[in-house]
Design an enzyme around this catalytic site. Structure first.
Site, PDB file in Angstrom:
ATOM      1  N   SER A 217      23.526 -59.152  80.812  1.00  0.00           N
ATOM      2  CA  SER A 217      22.142 -59.295  81.254  1.00  0.00           C
ATOM      3  C   SER A 217      21.531 -57.941  81.570  1.00  0.00           C
ATOM      4  O   SER A 217      22.209 -57.038  82.095  1.00  0.00           O
ATOM      5  CB  SER A 217      22.084 -60.177  82.507  1.00  0.00           C
ATOM      6  OG  SER A 217      20.778 -60.184  83.074  1.00  0.00           O
TER       7      SER A 217
ATOM      8  N   TYR B 295      24.838 -63.082  90.225  1.00  0.00           N
ATOM      9  CA  TYR B 295      24.760 -63.227  88.763  1.00  0.00           C
ATOM     10  C   TYR B 295      24.853 -61.862  88.086  1.00  0.00           C
ATOM     11  O   TYR B 295      25.669 -61.646  87.184  1.00  0.00           O
ATOM     12  CB  TYR B 295      23.452 -63.925  88.402  1.00  0.00           C
ATOM     13  CG  TYR B 295      23.126 -63.992  86.926  1.00  0.00           C
ATOM     14  CD1 TYR B 295      23.607 -65.034  86.141  1.00  0.00           C
ATOM     15  CD2 TYR B 295      22.319 -63.028  86.334  1.00  0.00           C
ATOM     16  CE1 TYR B 295      23.304 -65.099  84.790  1.00  0.00           C
ATOM     17  CE2 TYR B 295      22.001 -63.090  84.984  1.00  0.00           C
ATOM     18  CZ  TYR B 295      22.496 -64.125  84.213  1.00  0.00           C
ATOM     19  OH  TYR B 295      22.191 -64.190  82.868  1.00  0.00           O
TER      20      TYR B 295
END
Length: 247
Positions: A142, A155
């Site tokens: 990400s 995350y």
């Protein structure tokens, strides 16, 4: 025919990657967790375009289920393609939680860790004996590992760990000719984390050099490209696919 396993292939980036890989002539084994009907729709879409695909159930957070999944993969490879191995693994399955560090619960932390780092580690380990020499691995990370975004700390931290793990995979599997790379999406129009509302999308688009958020195909096509022979000399890299987000 090359065979590709894509976790979380029933929706979003996984669906786009499955369709893109099939369009390149790869056979696809896509996994789903809770929605078999979505997985079946992806299989139908691939088959209607002349490709080959099957769907298998997998909970990436359930490490104890991995031996069963490995056996199901081996059986599917033999029955459908007459093979005992596969060529590509895409560790894509995931979900998002939006919560500041001050209020993240241990259960939220553990859930994200299991799916985004522990699961890919041990699933790769479990499937490694079935992964053909000269194969390839793509891990989905990400852009939040580069651009700190309040509310997604666990995350992003685990995706950062997966970036590091990718390089170690490339190092340790290199003697078998297996490449490992990571794809790091920016803001993409998917269901992850509840999706994008108009205001949030406009803010993200304004922070992106190309002036829009990404579509799943923008990422799926890059995944398929990294798995192709055209990318045979790309290894141990994290490639951000974000249209120039916060540069």
């Amino acid at each position: 025919m090359k065979i590709t396993i894509i976790t979380g292939g029933s929706r979003g980036l996984g669906r786009a990657a499955a369709i893109a890989c099939a369009a390149q002539g790869q056979g696809v084994i896509l996994t789903y967790n809770r929605k078999p009907e979505q997985a079946a729709e992806v299989v139908r879409a691939i088959e209607e375009d002349g490709g080959e695909a099957i769907a298998l159930k997998l909970d990436v957070a359930d490490i104890a289920s991995f031996p069963r999944f490995r056996d199901e993969v081996a059986a599917a490879l033999s029955k459908r393609w007459g093979r005992s191995d596969f060529d590509h693994l895409v560790n894509n399955a995931g979900y998002g939680v939006f919560n500041p560090i001050a209020s993240v619960s241990e259960a939220e932390f553990d859930g994200l860790f299991a799916v985004h780092l522990k699961g890919p580690f041990f699933l790769t380990q479990m499937l490694l004996p079935l992964l053909a020499d000269g194969g390839a691995i793509v891990n989905l990370t990400s852009a939040t590992t580069r651009v700190a975004t309040p509310g997604v700390a666990p995350y992003a931290a685990f995706k950062g760990g997966l970036d590091v793990l990718t390089r170690y995979m490339a190092k340790e599997f290199g003697d078998r000719g297996i490449r490992a790379n990571a794809v790091s999406p920016g803001a993409i129009r998917t269901e992850l984390g509840g999706g994008l509302n108009d205001e949030f999308e406009a803010m993200l688009a304004a922070q992106t050099a190309l002036g829009r958020v990404g579509e799943p195909d923008d990422v799926g096509n890059v995944i398929a490209s990294l798995l192709s022979d055209a990318s045979r000399w790309i290894n141990a890299q994290t490639i951000e696919v974000a249209g120039g987000y916060v540069i």
